[in-house]
Design an enzyme around this catalytic site. Structure first.
Site, PDB file in Angstrom:
ATOM      1  CG  ASP A 178     -47.250  16.225  57.147  1.00 57.51           C
ATOM      2  OD1 ASP A 178     -47.969  16.728  58.039  1.00 57.51           O
ATOM      3  OD2 ASP A 178     -46.622  15.170  57.319  1.00 57.51           O
ATOM      4  CG  HIS A 179     -52.938  18.681  58.473  1.00 54.78           C
ATOM      5  ND1 HIS A 179     -53.017  17.321  58.372  1.00 54.78           N
ATOM      6  CD2 HIS A 179     -53.376  18.975  59.717  1.00 54.78           C
ATOM      7  CE1 HIS A 179     -53.471  16.819  59.506  1.00 54.78           C
ATOM      8  NE2 HIS A 179     -53.716  17.805  60.351  1.00 54.78           N
ATOM      9  CG  HIS A 241     -49.152  14.025  60.512  1.00 53.42           C
ATOM     10  ND1 HIS A 241     -49.179  14.747  59.352  1.00 53.42           N
ATOM     11  CD2 HIS A 241     -50.390  13.470  60.613  1.00 53.42           C
ATOM     12  CE1 HIS A 241     -50.374  14.634  58.786  1.00 53.42           C
ATOM     13  NE2 HIS A 241     -51.119  13.854  59.527  1.00 53.42           N
TER      14      HIS A 241
HETATM   15  O1  LIG Z   1     -53.766  13.325  58.949  1.00 58.68           O
HETATM   16  C1  LIG Z   1     -54.517  13.068  59.870  1.00 58.68           C
HETATM   17  O2  LIG Z   1     -54.568  13.909  60.917  1.00 58.68           O
HETATM   18  C2  LIG Z   1     -55.676  13.920  61.791  1.00 58.68           C
HETATM   19  C3  LIG Z   1     -55.233  14.674  63.035  1.00 58.68           C
HETATM   20  O3  LIG Z   1     -54.947  15.995  62.661  1.00 58.68           O
HETATM   21  P1  LIG Z   1     -55.037  17.176  63.712  1.00 58.68           P
HETATM   22  O4  LIG Z   1     -54.625  18.371  62.949  1.00 58.68           O
HETATM   23  O5  LIG Z   1     -56.471  17.218  64.186  1.00 58.68           O
HETATM   24  O6  LIG Z   1     -54.135  16.808  64.832  1.00 58.68           O
HETATM   25  C4  LIG Z   1     -56.123  12.520  62.138  1.00 58.68           C
HETATM   26  O7  LIG Z   1     -57.325  12.571  62.895  1.00 58.68           O
HETATM   27  C5  LIG Z   1     -56.380  11.749  60.873  1.00 58.68           C
HETATM   28  O8  LIG Z   1     -56.710  10.396  61.191  1.00 58.68           O
HETATM   29  C6  LIG Z   1     -55.160  11.766  59.974  1.00 58.68           C
HETATM   30  O9  LIG Z   1     -55.514  11.233  58.698  1.00 58.68           O
END
Ligand SMILES: O=C1O[C@H](COP(=O)(O)O)[C@@H](O)[C@H](O)[C@H]1O
Ligand SMILES: NC(=O)C1=CN([C@@H]2O[C@H](COP(=O)(O)OP(=O)(O)OC[C@H]3O[C@@H](n4cnc5c(N)ncnc54)[C@H](OP(=O)(O)O)[C@@H]3O)[C@@H](O)[C@H]2O)C=CC1
Length: 495
Positions: A178-179, A241
């Site tokens: 989960d980045h 997230h």
């Molecule tokens: O996991 C996801 O995250 C991105 C947003 O990530 P961020 O690090 O730029 O806040 C989101 O745009 C994408 O739809 C989703 O799959």
């Protein structure tokens, strides 16, 4: 002191977007910081019939913006190898197995293997099975599996997927990405809470009025319309997230800061999140979809999106946590595409003082405005930092109260040196540290919470589109807090 790791990375989906945009640059940063040096190698694999040379050209291109010196580039790129493979064809895995064995010897990799599945989830099961059946797992080092989101599309599919990979890998070997958990300021939540008695001692329903989590995006769905239209904001952002952030904010203090202790507390927190019935969903969650504007296509006009789509590009809602610490404290959350700005923030809104003693003497207490609440804001991105609003006295002869903001924002220099989320997560995986990855029990519980919202929505008709690009979502998202006599705390970014 930096420790040099020995490992072979086998990247499935090596020709794809994620590998190019995130994985190769992160590997290069780890190389530059000497977390990997002489004793690493990468096998990239996908169906495209690339040569090693072409693969190295693609990797070179993907790290261009990091300005490698010629020497750095030459050394780094020689560790990359490519082998074409259709993951459905058992016969083709033998080439991966042979290449892995030979690279293990050449680079003294000590049999350590990281299998990175940068591919669509429908392939995770078959790849895992083949890794085992075709002898690609090493017998004399570690074997770790990194998998990307989405982990299933609901509780049933996630359970099936988990059974497939668990037939091959133990939970301790599985690193579910989960980045957001790799982001500096998300990791800072634990530091703020457990490193500051002034906050942890107040971190409960007696002192906190509500918590607000906003993950706003200024962009629309871009080129990902096909994927997004089957997912929507609830599954794309809330199931993973947002609920991970809720867990970090709500969990009890772990006894020590280890992956197992933290996971145990996060799981307990997620299990306390109320799983709503349909009536509660209708009262507590709202959704939206962006319309067109002068500068933006409507969601339904985006490439890959069904022109009659009812997929939500915005969600706002209220989670309740049924335990001693959080009873009665709403956790308001919202996320959406094409909003006013890119801004990820957490607001901890503390309760006001019991009475306003600064009121005019003639005003009865019941008619007096409460003092503004103290708000602790954690800025996740694009700026990183904290702020705390406190009430002070306005300069002058009277005694008016003036809210003042104490602000700490990371310097541009520190921001530039902040490791990228994927870099940190790859390093954690090399170190066998699963703190910032999601355990199956967390994923399972999150799906249970989200599935009832999805099912309720699937049974209702919806009047989309309902918000303008560049706004902070539909009116219903503001009504949601207004009916609780509250409002979203939000100031636009200044830098
Ligand atoms: O996991 C996801 O995250 C991105 C947003 O990530 P961020 O690090 O730029 O806040 C989101 O745009 C994408 O739809 C989703 O799959
Ligand atoms: N891109 C992103 O920013 C993010 C992606 N993710 C997730 O990461 C994963 C990968 O995403 P992304 O890189 O964008 O996807 P892409 O569609 O860009 O890449 C998919 C990869 O899979 C390969 N592939 C497809 N079918 C097969 C097959 N049968 N056998 C072997 N290889 C195959 C493709 O290569 P080829 O055609 O050569 O076979 C390609 O390398 C997905 O699960 C996605 O949800 C998660 C967060 C963000």
């Amino acid at each position: 002191m930096t420790h040099e790791n020995h490992a072979l990375f086998i990247i499935f989906g090596a020709t794809g977007d994620l590998a190019k945009r995130k994985l190769y640059p992160s590997l290069f940063r780890l190389y530059r910081k000497k977390n990997i040096q002489s004793h690493f190698a990468v096998i990239g694999t996908a169906r495209s019939t690339w040569t090693h040379e072409h693969f190295r050209e693609v990797v070179t291109e993907s790290i261009n913006s990091l300005h490698p010196t010629k020497q750095e580039l030459d050394e780094f790129i020689n560790h990359f190898y490519y082998q074409a493979l259709n993951v459905a064809n058992t016969d083709e895995y033998v080439s991966i197995q042979e290449l892995a064995e030979s690279l293990d010897e050449t680079y003294h990799l000590e049999g350590n293997r990281i299998f990175y599945l940068a591919m669509a989830p429908q392939f995770f099961g078959t790849i895992s099975q083949h890794i085992k059946s075709e002898g690609i797992m090493s017998e004399h080092g570690f074997n770790r599996l990194i998998i990307e989101k989405p982990f299933g599309v609901d509780h049933t599919s996630a359970t099936q997927l988990n059974e497939e990979i668990s037939a091959v890998f133990d939970e301790k070997q599985i690193f579910r990405i989960d980045h957001y958990l790799g982001k500096e300021m998300i990791q800072n939540i634990a530091a703020v809470r457990f490193g500051n008695n002034i906050f942890e001692s107040l971190w409960n329903h007696a002192y906190i009025d509500n918590i607000q989590i906003t993950l706003a995006e200024s962009l629309g769905v871009e080129e990902r319309g096909g994927y997004y239209d089957k997912s929507g904001a609830l599954k794309d952002m809330v199931q993973n997230h947002i609920l991970q952030i809720v867990a970090l904010l709500a969990m009890e203090p772990p006894t020590v800061f280890t992956d197992e202790a933290i996971r145990t507390e996060k799981i307990n927190a997620l299990k306390a999140v109320r799983v709503y019935n349909s009536d509660e969903v209708k009262k507590s969650f709202v959704r939206g979809q962006y319309s067109s504007s002068d500068h933006h296509l409507a969601y339904r006009e985006e490439a890959g999106v069904d022109p009659d789509s009812n997929t939500e590009t915005f969600v706002a809602g209220k989670f309740l946590i049924d335990n001693f610490r959080w009873t009665g404290v709403p956790f308001y959350v919202r996320t959406g595409k094409n909003m006013t700005e890119k801004g990820t923030r957490i607001n901890i809104v503390f309760k006001s003082t019991p009475i306003n003693i600064f009121r005019s003497i003639d005003t009865p207490i019941c008619q007096t405005q409460k003092l503004p609440e103290n708000v602790l804001t954690i800025y996740i991105q694009p700026t990183e930092g904290f702020s705390l609003t406190l009430n002070g006295k306005k300069i002058g002869t009277g005694f008016d109260i003036d809210p003042t903001k104490l602000v700490f924002r990371q310097s541009v220099e520190n921001l530039e040196n902040t490791p990228e989320a994927y870099e940190k997560l790859l390093l954690d995986c090399l170190n066998g540290d699963a703190t910032n990855f999601t355990h199956w029990d967390e994923v399972e519980q999150s799906w249970k919470v989200v599935d009832v919202i999805r099912h309720t929505w699937d049974d209702e008709t919806v009047d989309f589109p309902n918000y303008l690009p560049g706004s902070m979502g539909p009116k219903e998202a503001f009504d949601l807090l207004e009916k609780d006599n509250r409002s979203w705390v939000w100031e636009p970014n200044k830098n």
